[in-house]
Design a protein around this motif. Sequence first.
Motif, PDB file in Angstrom:
ATOM      1  N   LYS A 293      -1.720   3.769  -3.718  1.00 29.06           N
ATOM      2  CA  LYS A 293      -2.560   4.469  -2.746  1.00 29.06           C
ATOM      3  C   LYS A 293      -3.601   5.347  -3.429  1.00 29.06           C
ATOM      4  O   LYS A 293      -4.781   5.307  -3.108  1.00 29.06           O
TER       5      LYS A 293
ATOM      6  N   TYR B 210       0.844  -1.198   0.000  1.00 33.45           N
ATOM      7  CA  TYR B 210       0.000   0.000   0.000  1.00 33.45           C
ATOM      8  C   TYR B 210       0.882   1.251   0.000  1.00 33.45           C
ATOM      9  O   TYR B 210       1.062   1.924   1.004  1.00 33.45           O
TER      10      TYR B 210
ATOM     11  N   THR C 189      -4.998  -3.326   6.387  1.00 32.59           N
ATOM     12  CA  THR C 189      -4.031  -2.544   7.168  1.00 32.59           C
ATOM     13  C   THR C 189      -3.739  -3.281   8.469  1.00 32.59           C
ATOM     14  O   THR C 189      -2.818  -4.080   8.550  1.00 32.59           O
TER      15      THR C 189
ATOM     16  N   SER D 235      -6.573  -9.121  -0.741  1.00 35.96           N
ATOM     17  CA  SER D 235      -6.748  -7.686  -0.866  1.00 35.96           C
ATOM     18  C   SER D 235      -5.838  -7.176  -1.977  1.00 35.96           C
ATOM     19  O   SER D 235      -4.802  -7.780  -2.253  1.00 35.96           O
TER      20      SER D 235
ATOM     21  N   ILE E 209      -8.148  -3.001   0.753  1.00 32.26           N
ATOM     22  CA  ILE E 209      -6.930  -2.743   1.514  1.00 32.26           C
ATOM     23  C   ILE E 209      -6.964  -3.521   2.833  1.00 32.26           C
ATOM     24  O   ILE E 209      -7.993  -3.578   3.503  1.00 32.26           O
TER      25      ILE E 209
END
Length: 232
Positions: free
Chosen positions: A79, A74, A200, A224, A198
């Motif tokens: 992004k 990412y 995280t 993802s 995404i």
Amino acid sequence: MLDLIYPQRCPFCGQVRPYQGSIACDTCLKLLKPVNRPFCLKCGKTVESEEQEYCMDCKKVVKSYEQGFPVFLYEEPMKKALYDFKYKNQRAYASFFASATEARYGEQFRRLHLDGIIPVPVHPNKKRKRGYNQAELLAKQLGKRLDVPVYSRYLLREIDTNPQKELDDKSRMKNLKNAFKLGENTIKLKKVLLVDDIYTSGATIEACTQVLKRENVEHVYYTSVAIGKGYM
């Protein structure tokens, strides 16, 4: 005619692209950073050495899913592309993201013999405002490529939580407590792939997995488009 009426643009630089061939231009493709070894054998985050089987987060916090399959790191320019995909109605990007996912992990997914693909749900309020669920677009594109059924309402988002990006990592799991529930499903699935844009801290995937496992889904995997560096 399609090129003239609905020009297709590279997700990363905005350059107009022909409908024949890749939506992303060759220059931008070279800037993307795929997840390469060494990576955590659980979540897929990069780690410092091949001897390190799991990242520090997966050592500290038990994850209920079996394994993660993130495609890219990412970082820019990914992004911005994912932001535009999620918030600026760039739905066409789903095709490129799903194609990249299938190219990277298609054979592994086929060997898993998945019963179904489940997109991480968004709350109806957000879906009405945005007009779509980006994870659902990804899941449908990936399902076509893998010939695996997609169950868009197998998992539902019951609570309209604060955006995860506004919270620190430790608050994310608390924010998602009781946020998801199982839909009214007549089909019982045993092995599924969760799909999101995404990953995280992993709080969203973990919350979804816990609901699915309470309802006797035996094996949950996730994929993802990108993975960040957050931790629970």
